[in-house]
Design a protein around this motif. Sequence first.
Motif, short mmCIF file in Angstrom:
data_model
loop_
_atom_site.label_atom_id
_atom_site.label_comp_id
_atom_site.label_asym_id
_atom_site.label_seq_id
_atom_site.Cartn_x
_atom_site.Cartn_y
_atom_site.Cartn_z
N MET A 55 26.46 87.90 34.95
CA MET A 55 25.78 89.24 35.61
C MET A 55 25.69 88.93 36.95
O MET A 55 25.22 88.23 37.51
CB MET A 55 24.49 89.34 34.80
N VAL A 56 26.22 90.04 37.78
CA VAL A 56 25.80 90.44 39.29
C VAL A 56 24.44 90.53 39.61
O VAL A 56 23.64 91.26 39.00
CB VAL A 56 26.84 91.41 39.30
N THR A 57 24.17 90.08 40.77
CA THR A 57 22.90 90.27 41.21
C THR A 57 22.98 91.18 42.40
O THR A 57 23.80 91.18 43.36
CB THR A 57 22.19 89.00 42.03
N ARG A 58 22.40 92.57 42.20
CA ARG A 58 22.69 93.58 43.27
C ARG A 58 21.70 93.58 44.29
O ARG A 58 20.46 93.57 43.93
CB ARG A 58 22.76 94.91 42.41
N TRP A 59 22.10 93.61 45.56
CA TRP A 59 21.07 93.22 46.71
C TRP A 59 20.95 94.67 47.55
O TRP A 59 21.95 95.34 47.59
CB TRP A 59 21.51 92.23 47.67
N GLY A 60 19.85 95.00 47.93
CA GLY A 60 19.47 95.86 48.88
C GLY A 60 19.05 95.36 50.33
O GLY A 60 18.37 94.11 50.34
N ILE A 61 19.60 95.85 51.31
CA ILE A 61 19.11 95.19 52.80
C ILE A 61 18.18 95.99 53.37
O ILE A 61 18.57 97.12 53.42
CB ILE A 61 20.37 94.75 53.39
N CYS A 62 17.12 95.59 53.59
CA CYS A 62 16.13 96.36 54.37
C CYS A 62 16.05 96.14 55.74
O CYS A 62 15.53 95.03 56.23
CB CYS A 62 14.77 96.27 53.67
N SER A 63 16.62 96.82 56.66
CA SER A 63 16.61 96.67 57.95
C SER A 63 18.06 96.50 58.47
O SER A 63 18.80 95.60 57.66
CB SER A 63 15.82 95.63 58.74
N ALA A 64 18.57 97.00 59.34
CA ALA A 64 19.94 96.83 59.61
C ALA A 64 19.99 96.19 61.00
O ALA A 64 21.03 96.32 61.93
CB ALA A 64 20.69 98.39 59.82
N GLY A 65 19.11 95.00 61.44
CA GLY A 65 19.21 94.29 62.74
C GLY A 65 20.19 93.06 62.59
O GLY A 65 20.87 92.89 61.57
N LYS A 66 19.91 92.33 63.52
CA LYS A 66 20.93 91.02 63.52
C LYS A 66 20.91 90.25 62.50
O LYS A 66 21.89 89.74 61.96
CB LYS A 66 20.63 90.41 64.96
N ILE A 67 19.54 89.76 61.89
CA ILE A 67 19.58 88.91 60.76
C ILE A 67 19.93 89.50 59.67
O ILE A 67 20.30 88.77 58.83
CB ILE A 67 17.90 88.23 60.82
N SER A 68 19.72 90.83 59.30
CA SER A 68 20.39 91.37 58.20
C SER A 68 21.88 91.54 58.20
O SER A 68 22.46 91.23 57.11
CB SER A 68 20.04 92.86 58.14
N HIS A 69 22.29 91.55 59.54
CA HIS A 69 24.10 91.39 59.54
C HIS A 69 24.36 89.94 59.02
O HIS A 69 25.20 89.89 58.50
CB HIS A 69 24.45 91.64 61.06
N ASP A 70 23.89 88.95 59.35
CA ASP A 70 24.05 87.71 59.47
C ASP A 70 23.87 87.45 57.74
O ASP A 70 24.68 86.68 57.09
CB ASP A 70 23.12 86.54 60.05
N PHE A 71 22.71 87.80 57.08
CA PHE A 71 22.39 87.48 55.85
C PHE A 71 23.54 88.21 55.06
O PHE A 71 23.91 87.71 53.99
CB PHE A 71 21.05 88.23 55.24
N THR A 72 24.01 89.46 55.29
CA THR A 72 25.17 90.12 54.66
C THR A 72 26.25 89.53 54.53
O THR A 72 27.06 89.50 53.76
CB THR A 72 25.03 91.88 55.07
N VAL A 73 26.71 88.99 55.72
CA VAL A 73 27.83 88.06 56.04
C VAL A 73 27.91 86.95 55.08
O VAL A 73 28.96 86.57 54.31
CB VAL A 73 27.98 87.57 57.55
#
Length: 334
Positions: free
Chosen positions: A1-19
């Motif tokens: 089962m896939v874990t579906r993520w939402g990202i709150c804030s589009a800053g530098k740390i959110s970029h790195d977490f998404t990568v």
Amino acid sequence: MVTRWGICSAGKISHDFTVALRSLPPEDHQVVAVAARNLKHAQEFAQKHGIPRAYGNYEDLAKDPEIDVVYVGTIHPYHLPVSVMLMKAKKNVLCEKPLAMNLREVKEIVACAKLNNVFLMEAVWTRFFPASVEISRLLTQEVIGEVKMVRADFGLLPTNVPRSVQKEQGGGALMDIGIYCVQFACMVYKGEKPEHIQATGVCLDTGVDEAMVITLKFSQGRMAVCTCSRSVELPNDAVAVGTKGTIRVLAHMWCPTSLVVNGKETQYPVPEPYLPLNFINSTGMRYEAEEVRQCLLKGLKESPRMSHADSALLAEIMDEARRQVGVVYSQDKQ
């Protein structure tokens, strides 16, 4: 089962977490939405990372029914209101460190998580690296005997990031980087509350700390010394010294990829990113993301590696250190 993520804030740390999430199997982790206070920023972030939905406010992200857990990458003072809003919408939350501005706020966030029966974890990514897991194993097996002294340093040269020195944005060396040193000591001493805390530091004109040294005394004469600075680059390593040996985390102790145990070094490299990163070794955030997934699959509401009690202890120590040095945020006066 896939874990579906939402990202709150589009800053530098959110970029790195998404990568970092993209370094994990797509059948396990998917980013399905991102939100920022500016819709254009959210849309640009979504386009860069191939995210299906972009929202111009955090409330719409909270209403998205196809999100299992939200990563909160806002600046420190927004951790409490944003996390509470999401959890009231029955969203599980992984919130960047520090979980909140002080112990009172940490207790409020934890109480909200329990009231709404959702998962909550502070994103102290250091705790979840394979090297950190190995440290815990070695300590449990008493490979270096009884730990008597811990030292952790984290210092960086001044940057042109205004947030890091602005009180209203939660700036200061301790809240931004010193937290890693304190959490290392707490991890080594297995969440034990220190008997005595002594702190001294240097404050900037903005009212936040430029540098701080914290000495922690634990039971049975065990000690820890944590040093952080926003004015000089320190060795940025950490060491636990026991009666039978030493465990040393080499440079970049906040994202450990190399351990030296009784003189023998072992490397724990992180995956290469598919996009340039803002911070070193950020693909290592994959480990905390996988911890969240495993906890959700098991029905847990907190992580055994970074529990709500761990977050409360961390906040309590930092509150007392700030009190002694004279760093007071508006949130402390409420």
